[in-house]
Design a protein around this motif. Structure first.
Motif, mmCIF file in Angstrom:
data_model
loop_
_atom_site.group_PDB
_atom_site.id
_atom_site.type_symbol
_atom_site.label_atom_id
_atom_site.label_comp_id
_atom_site.label_asym_id
_atom_site.label_seq_id
_atom_site.Cartn_x
_atom_site.Cartn_y
_atom_site.Cartn_z
ATOM 1 N N ARG A 151 -6.738 -6.245 2.081
ATOM 2 C CA ARG A 151 -5.884 -5.181 1.551
ATOM 3 C C ARG A 151 -6.265 -3.835 2.162
ATOM 4 N NH1 ARG A 151 -6.741 -6.615 -4.861
ATOM 5 N NH2 ARG A 151 -6.067 -8.811 -4.747
ATOM 6 N N TYR B 68 0.654 -3.169 -6.707
ATOM 7 C CA TYR B 68 -0.431 -4.134 -6.806
ATOM 8 C C TYR B 68 0.006 -5.478 -7.374
ATOM 9 C CZ TYR B 68 -3.890 -0.518 -5.727
ATOM 10 O OH TYR B 68 -4.627 0.451 -5.097
ATOM 11 N N LYS C 287 -11.585 -0.233 -7.456
ATOM 12 C CA LYS C 287 -11.626 -1.595 -6.954
ATOM 13 C C LYS C 287 -10.416 -1.935 -6.077
ATOM 14 C CE LYS C 287 -14.269 -3.489 -10.837
ATOM 15 N NZ LYS C 287 -14.280 -4.506 -11.927
ATOM 16 N N ASN C 288 -9.457 -1.051 -6.011
ATOM 17 C CA ASN C 288 -8.247 -1.265 -5.220
ATOM 18 C C ASN C 288 -7.479 -2.505 -5.684
ATOM 19 O OD1 ASN C 288 -6.454 -0.425 -3.197
ATOM 20 N ND2 ASN C 288 -7.366 -1.774 -1.659
ATOM 21 N N ASP C 289 -7.443 -2.684 -7.011
ATOM 22 C CA ASP C 289 -6.681 -3.804 -7.544
ATOM 23 C C ASP C 289 -5.710 -3.383 -8.649
ATOM 24 O OD1 ASP C 289 -8.389 -3.227 -9.615
ATOM 25 O OD2 ASP C 289 -9.329 -5.199 -9.701
ATOM 26 N N PRO D 131 -4.817 5.070 -7.618
ATOM 27 C CA PRO D 131 -5.437 3.740 -7.533
ATOM 28 C C PRO D 131 -6.851 3.758 -8.120
ATOM 29 C CG PRO D 131 -4.525 4.438 -5.416
ATOM 30 C CD PRO D 131 -4.543 5.639 -6.289
ATOM 31 N N ASN E 123 -3.645 0.512 -10.589
ATOM 32 C CA ASN E 123 -3.546 1.963 -10.715
ATOM 33 C C ASN E 123 -4.129 2.423 -12.051
ATOM 34 O OD1 ASN E 123 -2.134 2.537 -8.232
ATOM 35 N ND2 ASN E 123 -0.323 1.597 -9.163
ATOM 36 N N ALA F 213 0.831 -1.210 0.000
ATOM 37 C CA ALA F 213 0.000 0.000 0.000
ATOM 38 C C ALA F 213 0.866 1.261 0.000
ATOM 39 C CB ALA F 213 -0.924 -0.006 1.215
ATOM 40 N N ASP G 218 -6.559 0.351 2.194
ATOM 41 C CA ASP G 218 -6.705 1.400 1.192
ATOM 42 C C ASP G 218 -5.332 1.997 0.898
ATOM 43 O OD1 ASP G 218 -9.461 1.116 1.016
ATOM 44 O OD2 ASP G 218 -9.799 2.443 2.726
ATOM 45 N N VAL G 219 -5.127 2.425 -0.321
ATOM 46 C CA VAL G 219 -3.794 2.842 -0.761
ATOM 47 C C VAL G 219 -3.558 4.333 -0.626
ATOM 48 C CG1 VAL G 219 -2.302 3.014 -2.808
ATOM 49 C CG2 VAL G 219 -3.476 0.879 -2.296
ATOM 50 N N TRP G 220 -4.581 5.139 -0.799
ATOM 51 C CA TRP G 220 -4.380 6.590 -0.910
ATOM 52 C C TRP G 220 -3.574 7.176 0.243
ATOM 53 C CZ3 TRP G 220 -5.095 9.811 -4.880
ATOM 54 C CH2 TRP G 220 -5.907 9.407 -5.935
#
Length: 488
Positions: A321, A262, A284-286, A281, A288, A257, A323-325
């Motif tokens: 997973r 990914y 779907k968070n899968d 991202p 970029n 993350a 969240d990436v942000w």
């Protein structure tokens, strides 16, 4: 039934994020500044230079305000554990009860007692005893931070426990305390406190020199602070790199993350070694939607090889997973600040080598002085970003791999969550505003109203009828009273 991504869970997370973010504004400065106060006091006692005494007393005022704000917000955070995360507090009680008990002893007993001597002991206890008190304030505050990092690091890498009957029962205290994350996490945080305190002193010095108020005095403070930072700043960068490799090994989803990583492998089957400078991202968070990528850099950073494998988020179920942000961009802001602060240290020491680090020459370089003032605020943002990276990157777990966040939250209706949230916001902002009011008053007064040390510690002209009492002197209360018996 509690839904993992429901509004009550989100509000609990936001509420506690607010509380910890406001608390962490104060505690790092308390830790780092206590050691700098000790060093300044040593400098005064060894050299006899009144400048170090004046600077010590001035910085101590800022320390006291900061300490008070840290205590107020810390008590609030302790309350929030039970209110917002009751099931979690109950489950971790067998471990946290001991660890936070040790923290309470070091903070509210050990530290608070010596702070009283440090603040109110001027002229009432000896110089040596006052120095001893200041040293113990630094030691106790560091021990307090150590226990807090033990607890938080254990949440990242929960070693030495088993989850049995709804409780985390300790099977090995040594492994639980010295867990994998703690071994680099605590040094990283402790060095951050010293770097923060040093840059606060640098920023204050730059401000006073820029305003031409006691410029020579604050130049004396600026020189050793910048010299210390040429060591502290790169050490912090090295420790940050080391803890990053620990996270890659123990919390691969968190590392993925942080890097927006990914896919472990490229379509051709080779290891994905690209490092994203910027990434967006998808929903779907899968993957970029957009990224600016530099090949091989991620592998160099995490494995110190050119084509090493770094585990991506596609190796884990979507429900596990984070969240990436937040971790992605907060991590980059933290790293950018770390290198910028190192640049400031290099700039200042370059001026020192050229003989330009004196009040006259510095006033000819207002942009450097403005950069110093600006740099005083950046470590706060870096600590914030580091903490957000650490906490959001662990999601959806409150205890990594063992208890999910929704399992640890209290079961409160949305209305009650909002009431607590608004109440905490009002309280924390009141503490923040009050602290800044007193900070500005102290800075406005500067060092001009600080009495000379001779008014507290000079015994050269004490009459014979007076005796020393610690660092000051008093007239014995029995000196003028008649004896009850003439033969005594």
């Amino acid at each position: 039934m509690i839904i993992e991504n429901s509004l009550p869970i989100l509000l609990s997370r936001l509420d506690f994020a607010w509380i910890t973010s406001m608390h962490i504004l104060w505690t790092p400065m308390t830790i780092g500044m206590s050691w700098l106060l000790f060093i300044m006091e040593v400098a005064w006692l060894r050299t006899g230079n009144e400048r170090w005494y004046k600077l010590n007393r001035f910085v101590e005022k800022i320390f006291i305000i900061n300490f008070g704000a840290g205590v107020a917000t810390g008590v609030t955070m302790e309350m929030a554990f039970g209110i917002l995360y009751g099931p979690f507090s109950q489950a971790v009680g067998p471990f946290f009860g001991n660890i936070l008990g040790f923290e309470t002893i070091t903070a509210f007993m050990y530290e608070a007692g010596f702070i009283g001597l440090m603040v109110f002991g001027w002229g009432k206890i000896s110089k040596g005893m006052h120095l001893f008190a200041t040293f113990n304030v630094g030691l106790s505050s560091s021990l307090s931070a150590m226990w807090i990092l033990v607890a938080n690091s254990w949440m990242q890498t929960p070693d030495g426990v088993v989850l049995k009957g709804g409780l985390f029962q300790v099977t090995n205290w040594w492994n639980a305390i010295l867990n994998d994350n703690f071994q680099w996490g605590f040094p990283h945080m402790w060095v951050a406190t010293v770097e923060l305190a040093l840059f606060v002193l640098v920023g204050l010095s730059g401000f006073f020199i820029l305003k031409n108020r006691n410029a020579d005095l604050f130049t004396r403070l600026l020189k050793p602070a910048l010299l210390a930072l040429i060591i502290v700043a790169p050490v912090q960068i090295f420790i940050g790199d080391s803890i990053g490799r620990v996270v890659a090994h123990t919390q691969p989803t968190s590392l993925a993350a942080m890097e927006g990583h990914y896919h472990t492998y490229l379509p051709d089957g080779k290891a994905n070694t690209g490092w994203h400078l910027i990434a967006i991202p998808n929903a779907k968070n899968d993957g970029n939607v957009f990224a600016i990528t530099i090949p091989h850099v991620l592998s160099l950073l995490e494995t110190h090889t050119l084509n090493g494998k770094v585990t991506g988020m596609d190796s884990f179920p979507a429900k596990d997973r984070p969240d990436v942000w937040v971790p992605f961009y907060s991590f980059r802001v933290m790293v950018a600040i770390g290198f910028f602060l190192f640049f400031i240290a290099l700039w200042g020491n370059w001026l020192r080598l050229r003989g330009k680090l004196n009040a006259t020459e510095l006033r000819k370089r207002p942009w450097f002085l403005r950069a110093l003032v600006f740099s005083a605020f950046l470590p706060y943002l870096a600590i914030w970003c580091g903490w957000w990276t650490r906490e959001v990157g662990r999601q959806p777990w409150v205890v990594n791999g063992l208890m999910r966040t929704y399992q640890g939250t209290s079961h409160m209706p949305v209305a009650m969550e909002i009431i607590w949230f608004v109440g905490y916001i009002i309280f924390e902002l009141t503490v923040w505003a009050g602290s800044w009011y007193f900070f500005t008053r102290v800075i406005k007064k500067g060092v001009d109203d600080i009495p000379d040390s001779s008014t507290l510690f000079d015994h050269d002209h004490v009459d014979n009828a007076e005796v020393k009492a610690g660092g000051g002197h008093v007239t014995p209360t029995f000196a003028s009273k008649p004896m009850l018996r003439s033969d005594r």
